[in-house]
Design a protein around this motif. Structure first.
Motif, PDB file in Angstrom:
ATOM      1  N   PRO A 140       9.751  -7.999   7.756  1.00  0.00           N
ATOM      2  CA  PRO A 140       8.936  -7.372   8.801  1.00  0.00           C
ATOM      3  C   PRO A 140       9.696  -6.373   9.666  1.00  0.00           C
ATOM      4  N   THR A 161       5.344  -0.979   3.688  1.00  0.00           N
ATOM      5  CA  THR A 161       4.055  -1.516   4.168  1.00  0.00           C
ATOM      6  C   THR A 161       3.434  -0.519   5.136  1.00  0.00           C
ATOM      7  N   HIS A 164       0.905  -1.079   8.153  1.00  0.00           N
ATOM      8  CA  HIS A 164       0.840  -2.515   8.422  1.00  0.00           C
ATOM      9  C   HIS A 164       2.219  -2.999   8.847  1.00  0.00           C
ATOM     10  N   ASN A 167       4.708  -8.603   8.761  1.00  0.00           N
ATOM     11  CA  ASN A 167       4.364  -9.322   7.531  1.00  0.00           C
ATOM     12  C   ASN A 167       5.239 -10.566   7.415  1.00  0.00           C
ATOM     13  N   PHE A 183      -0.432  -9.839   7.176  1.00  0.00           N
ATOM     14  CA  PHE A 183       0.078  -9.037   8.279  1.00  0.00           C
ATOM     15  C   PHE A 183      -0.566  -9.489   9.596  1.00  0.00           C
TER      16      PHE A 183
END
Length: 285
Positions: A140, A161, A164, A167, A183
């Motif tokens: 993330p 990602t 988004h 995650n 997410f």
């Protein structure tokens, strides 16, 4: 959380208590708490060696306990922020995420580190592909999904990602060869091709997602959220659609689906009028 199926025990990293909580699934009572653990985050159980692994963020250690009586069986220093644990009993491997970006790959028989995978950021949930040597890893802090070879420890791909973030949770739909990534910003479930990381679909979910699981028997996906809901999705062709939203409890984010028991276990934190608990759900039909 992890399960010792032979003894019908649920093993829970009790972060707030600083210990490993052990619940008897037959009597549905707390059996004991193995204490004095510095910020326990991840738990794994290997039935082949009858060993429990507890990863601790506080000091970066991986503590080992004997499954029979919980006596200490070893300690491995990983450096810092030891987190998620995955056990591959068939291959005799234990994988632990830790630090600013690494996966430690251990030999389950000797408890030695045999490989280390360098990553772009701290790993959150990661999953082992049952049909290859790949490990899919949520990163993330790098807005990415990493792909690692679990034999060599080398990162072989990185999927961005875009649009988004946060995650944290992940699951694999082996039948469809999908990587499912949950997410938090925005609250959506991303569906990616396991072959090349190509985005396939994105579905809205409840907020503050922490865990996601695939029920291959029913072609369903279960998503647990701290917002106080559990989303149930069902397969619909190449993607999925909502099949319902179940109210749970605020802050109840962590869950574990156990196919062998056909149950989903949800960790519910203590509230102003009740203590911490494990809620047990039976899928239907």
């Amino acid at each position: 959380m992890a399960v010792d199926l032979a003894r019908q025990r649920l093993l829970v990293a009790a972060l707030g208590h600083g210990g490993l909580a052990v619940a008897d699934l037959k009597t549905r009572h707390l059996d004991r708490i193995v204490g004095n653990l510095p910020e326990p985050q991840g738990v794994g159980y290997d039935p082949v060696t009858d060993t429990i692994y507890v990863a601790n963020a506080g000091d970066g250690s991986l503590r080992l306990f004997k499954g029979a009586d919980f006596t200490p069986a070893g300690r491995i220093e990983l450096g810092s922020d030891a987190d998620n644990v995955r056990v591959d009993s068939k291959a005799g491997r234990v994988i632990v995420g830790h630090g600013d970006g690494a996966l430690a790959i251990l030999d389950a028989a000797t408890h030695t580190i045999i490989a280390s995978a360098a990553l772009k950021a701290h790993p959150e949930s990661f999953q082992l592909d049952g049909g290859s040597e790949r490990i899919f890893v949520n990163l993330p802090n790098a807005d990415a999904i990493g792909v690692v070879n679990r034999t060599t420890g080398k990162e072989i791909a990185s999927w961005p990602t875009v649009g988004h973030s946060a995650n944290f949770a992940m699951a694999l739909d082996q039948a469809r060869q999908h990587v499912l990534v949950a997410f938090r910003r925005p609250a959506e479930l991303g569906v990616f091709s396991a072959a090349d990381g190509k985005p396939i679909a994105s579905l809205q979910t409840c907020g503050d997602i922490d865990d996601v699981f695939v029920d291959s028997r029913r072609d369903r996906v279960y998503v647990s959220c701290g917002q106080g809901f559990m989303d149930v999705l069902t397969a619909d062709g190449a993607t999925y659609r909502s099949a319902g939203r179940i109210p749970t409890a605020a802050g109840a984010r962590t869950s574990l689906f156990v196919p062998e028991l056909d149950r989903l276990l949800l960790a519910v934190p203590a509230g102003s009028t009740s203590g911490a608990a494990i809620w047990i759900y039976r899928p239907s039909p």
